[in-house]
Structure formats: C-alpha cells, structure tokens
Design a protein around this motif. Structure first.
Motif, PDB file in Angstrom:
ATOM      1  N   PHE A   1       0.831  -1.501   0.018  1.00  0.00           N
ATOM      2  CA  PHE A   1       0.024   0.084   0.026  1.00  0.00           C
ATOM      3  C   PHE A   1       0.841   1.089   0.079  1.00  0.00           C
ATOM      4  CE2 PHE A   1      -3.076  -3.052   2.284  1.00  0.00           C
ATOM      5  CZ  PHE A   1      -3.964  -2.816   1.099  1.00  0.00           C
TER       6      PHE A   1
ATOM      7  N   LYS B   1       4.610   4.642  -5.880  1.00  0.00           N
ATOM      8  CA  LYS B   1       4.250   3.220  -6.176  1.00  0.00           C
ATOM      9  C   LYS B   1       5.484   2.451  -6.734  1.00  0.00           C
ATOM     10  CE  LYS B   1      -0.465   3.269  -7.400  1.00  0.00           C
ATOM     11  NZ  LYS B   1      -1.607   3.940  -8.229  1.00  0.00           N
TER      12      LYS B   1
ATOM     13  N   SER C   1      -6.031   7.591  -2.925  1.00  0.00           N
ATOM     14  CA  SER C   1      -5.128   6.515  -3.282  1.00  0.00           C
ATOM     15  C   SER C   1      -5.275   5.302  -2.540  1.00  0.00           C
ATOM     16  CB  SER C   1      -3.740   6.791  -3.476  1.00  0.00           C
ATOM     17  OG  SER C   1      -3.212   8.080  -3.954  1.00  0.00           O
TER      18      SER C   1
ATOM     19  N   GLU D   1      -6.447   1.984  -3.809  1.00  0.00           N
ATOM     20  CA  GLU D   1      -5.411   0.644  -3.881  1.00  0.00           C
ATOM     21  C   GLU D   1      -6.263  -0.530  -3.383  1.00  0.00           C
ATOM     22  OE1 GLU D   1      -1.503   3.126  -3.696  1.00  0.00           O
ATOM     23  OE2 GLU D   1      -1.990   2.077  -2.006  1.00  0.00           O
TER      24      GLU D   1
ATOM     25  N   ARG E   1      -6.825  -4.238  -5.128  1.00  0.00           N
ATOM     26  CA  ARG E   1      -6.478  -5.418  -4.620  1.00  0.00           C
ATOM     27  C   ARG E   1      -7.602  -6.531  -4.380  1.00  0.00           C
ATOM     28  NH1 ARG E   1      -1.559  -6.003  -2.397  1.00  0.00           N
ATOM     29  NH2 ARG E   1      -2.362  -7.060  -0.552  1.00  0.00           N
TER      30      ARG E   1
END
Ligand code: SF4
Length: 452
Positions: free
Chosen positions: A11, A86, A287, A291, A295
């Motif tokens: 993350f 990232k 974000s 994220e 996932r």
C-alpha cells in the motif's frame, strides 16, 4: 510484527501517510522557519478551522518530535521524489519476493518501526506529563498530551482549545497555561447542553476564535478559503467512511486483518491534523481507497468471511495497541472507528452560498449533541449505532483509568448490547501502553472462545 510486513508494503499510500505522520518535524520546521508560517496546536479532530488561514499550520503536537525513522523509510521518501511512491513500493515488494532474508528483515523493521515508534513516544510523553506535575488521576491521553506540550509547546504560536463534554479535558486545557512560556490559547466553547440558542452561541464563539486567529495570522479571514477547505475535509471523511463501511465490513480484505487494523490506527492518529496538509492527506486517502479496491478486485488479500468483526472502542484516549494482533491470532478482526462513533466523520454541511462558520457550528453541535452526547444514554446509543453499522459481532470496550466521562458507561452499554444487539462484549481496563499485555491476552482469549 512480521505478519504486518507482507501486506502493508504494497500500500504505497499507507507508506506515504505513515511517513508524513513520522516526518512531521522536518516538514513543520520548513513551514515555520523557511516559509514563515505559524504552527497551531490541535488535538482530537479539530484542525479544520485552522485551514481557513493559509499561513497557519495545524499540528497534533506529538508530530513535532523527532521520531526514530528507519533509514530505509528515509530512503523511500527520497526515492519517492525521483521514482514515485508506487514504484518504490513495488521495488520493495520485489526485494522481499527475492527471499533475501536480510531484505525481509529490513522491510519488517520498517513497518515495525512506524507502528511502534508512535506508541513509544506516547508512553514517553505520558511519563513526561506525570513528571511535570499533571495529576495522576487524568486519563492516558490527557497525560501524554500534557507531556507533548511541555516538550514542544514552545514551538507553537497558539493552541486551539475546544471545550467538550469531559470536564477533565477542559481542566487540562486550562492547565496548559501553567507550562513555562505558554502559547497563546484560542478557545471555542461548545455549549454543553441542548439549550435553545446553542447554534447561535457556538457560531458566535467560532467567530470570536476567528478574530483571535486573524491577530495571530496577521491576515483577514476569507470565507471562500474556509469553504474550499471544508470541501477537502468532506472528501477525506467520505474516503475514511468508505474504508470503514465498504471495506472493513466485506468478506474479502485487501490485506490480512491485523494489517487492516494497523491502517485504521494510522488513520485514527493522522486524521487529527491531516498530517498538517489537508490536500496531500485527501490525495493519499483517495489512493488508499483505490489501492484497496483494486486489490480486492484482483483477489489479492485474504478471505475473512469466517473471522468475527470485533469493534474495539473507545481507543483515542489510550488503549493497548497489541489488542488487534491478539484478536487476529485468536481468529477475529479488530475494527477501530472512534471518530465515526463521535460523529466526527459526518459531512460539514456547506453549500455554495451558506456561511461556512455556521455550517461548522452545525457540524460541531451535531457531534456534541448526538455523538458524544450530554449524557451517557446518548453516548451509549452512539456505541450501539456504530456497532450496528459495522455489523460488529463482538464489542471490546476500553475502560480507561482516570476517565469518568466516556469510558465510564459500560454497565449501561452492556445492558443495551444485550437488549439491542445480542452480541458478546467485554470491558478491558487500560492505564498505559504495554503495562498489561498478558492480562489483555488472557481476557481476550476467553472472550474469543465465545465465537468458536
Ligand atoms: S478519555 Fe475520558 S477523561 Fe480522557 S479526555 Fe476523553 S473523555 Fe476525557
């Protein structure tokens, strides 16, 4: 801590939020000395008004301390400027997947450090608070906040003090004056009862504080700046609630549940001042939500459908941070959502033409009247509401030593849980981090047996 490392490293937004939480000192020094901004101390999620003044910077005072930041996290922050977070995060995952034991150890250390270092500092501030003469019968949160002001209060121009229902809290705010070289105090008195003109009174009190802040800032209040900030603050609240209600109640988590609890702890801490930069914080929250969802979509994470959801609350005044790890090891998942319990994640009701100060007064009054409540009946209703919304299957209630306000209503709460929710509950006493881990383990062990 090793169980946290595998997941959290993927993350990148969590790494950014954690880094900004820990690296506050350098950021704030830059703001203060290079950019000539003035720091204002805030506690609890009451930083929003400060964002109405671009040359004032809110800070939850523990963030002025130098934290022991792992050298690789520092490296990450440097890397982030060049490669983007990232890529740095992917790089770390790659290194870990190589199976190099040294690399694994380093990554685990990074995460362990981020999590433990804040708690160590809390305990240090607690000890300093006591050494500096704060009466022993205050709660953990107040003692450590007092310590934070003893050690770092000289760096702030003022403290923004909101009175709340807790008389100990209000006494503590008064006591800040007795610290050597005290900062100026700006007060916002929230009417403690549901009196007829409470909204007008509170609006007036906020305007008085704004006049004080104008003097500190040297600039005039601009309602458009405050309105724009409230829009950002509302977005943050929306993302926070998405994490709490969409993700934490689902059957598939984007990481293991202990990691998920850690993320909720990091959010609980950082939400108080948005890591001194609301726009950056909003972007990181967005974000994080993306994220997590990505996932889940890609089935990366963990099936948690068989793991009971255990609501642990209230924890903002102090709780044993090992609790969620213990609950995870015993087959459950711990959820933390104090700010929503107090209705501080509700939207600030602004519109294009309304007065933002009046909207903020409405928001604060709503939290005071129906979140924390003027009486234990309303407060216990808030616990019940939260447990229902989160589909909690068990509730762990933290009884803080020294709290006669919000953690003092377990008998009433237990009765309501029995009547309205029919789920198991338990009360754990808390005095200081790390003091009682064995007892917490034993009690949670017995509690979690009920879910087998
Ligand atoms: S934990 Fe209890 S005593 Fe401490 S500030 Fe909150 S309400 Fe007051």
């Amino acid at each position: 801590m090793s169980l946290m490392a595998d997941d959290i490293i993927q993350f990148s937004s969590v790494l950014r939020i954690a880094y900004n939480l820990l690296a506050g000192r350098d950021y704030l020094k830059r703001k203060k000395f290079r950019e000539k901004k003035k720091l204002i101390s805030v506690a609890l999620p009451f930083s929003d008004l400060i964002y109405g003044f671009p040359d004032l910077v809110p800070v939850f005072p523990i963030r002025m301390h130098a934290f022991k930041i792992h050298k690789y996290l520092t490296y990450l922050s440097l890397g982030s400027d060049i490669f983007g977070w990232k890529r740095v995060s992917k790089f770390l995952s790659f290194v870990k997947n190589l199976g190099i034991s040294e690399a694994s150890r380093i990554i685990e250390e990074i995460i362990g450090d981020v999590i433990d270092t804040v708690n160590d500092k809390y305990n240090e501030m607690y000890d300093l608070g006591i050494e500096s003469g704060i009466p022993n019968d205050f709660c953990y949160g107040i003692k450590s906040l007092y310590g934070m002001h003893v050690s770092k209060g000289k760096n702030v121009e003022a403290t923004l003090n909101y009175t709340i229902r807790c008389s100990a809290w209000n006494k503590y705010l008064e006591s800040l004056k007795t610290i050597e070289n005290p900062a100026k105090q700006v007060w916002i008195d929230i009417p403690p009862r549901n009196i007829g003109n409470a909204l007008e009174l509170l609006t007036e009190n906020i305007y008085d504080a704004i006049r004080e802040l104008e003097k500190i800032s040297g600039n005039n209040y601009d309602k458009n700046i405050l309105r724009n900030h409230f829009q950002v603050a509302n977005e943050i609240r929306k993302y926070y609630k998405t994490i709490l209600y969409e993700i934490s109640t689902s059957d598939f988590y984007p990481c293991n549940p202990a990691t998920f609890s850690e993320i909720l702890v990091i959010l609980n801490n950082s939400f108080q001042d948005y890591n001194s930069n609301a726009i950056r914080y909003r972007d990181n929250m967005l974000s994080l939500v993306n994220e997590m969802k990505e996932r889940i979509r890609n089935k990366i994470g963990m099936d948690v459908s068989k793991m009971p959801r255990i609501l642990v609350t209230p924890m903002f005044g102090g709780w044993e941070p090992k609790s969620h790890e213990i609950i995870y090891e015993l087959g459950g998942r711990a959820l933390y959502a104090d700010w929503d319990m107090l209705l501080l994640l509700e939207e600030i009701p602004i519109s294009k033409f309304s007065d933002p100060v009046e909207a903020y007064a409405q928001f604060l009054l709503n939290a005071t009247k129906t979140g924390i409540g003027c009486d234990n009946d309303t407060l216990t209703d808030s616990y019940i509401r939260l447990a229902k919304q989160l589909n909690a299957e068990g509730l762990v209630f933290i009884q803080l030593f020294g709290c006669h306000s919000i953690s003092n209503c377990y008998a009433m709460l237990k009765e309501k849980i029995r009547r309205d929710l029919e789920i198991p509950s338990i009360a754990l006493t808390f005095n200081k981090i790390g003091e009682n881990v064995e007892q917490v383990k034993t009690r949670l062990g017995a509690f979690m047996e009920m879910f087998k």
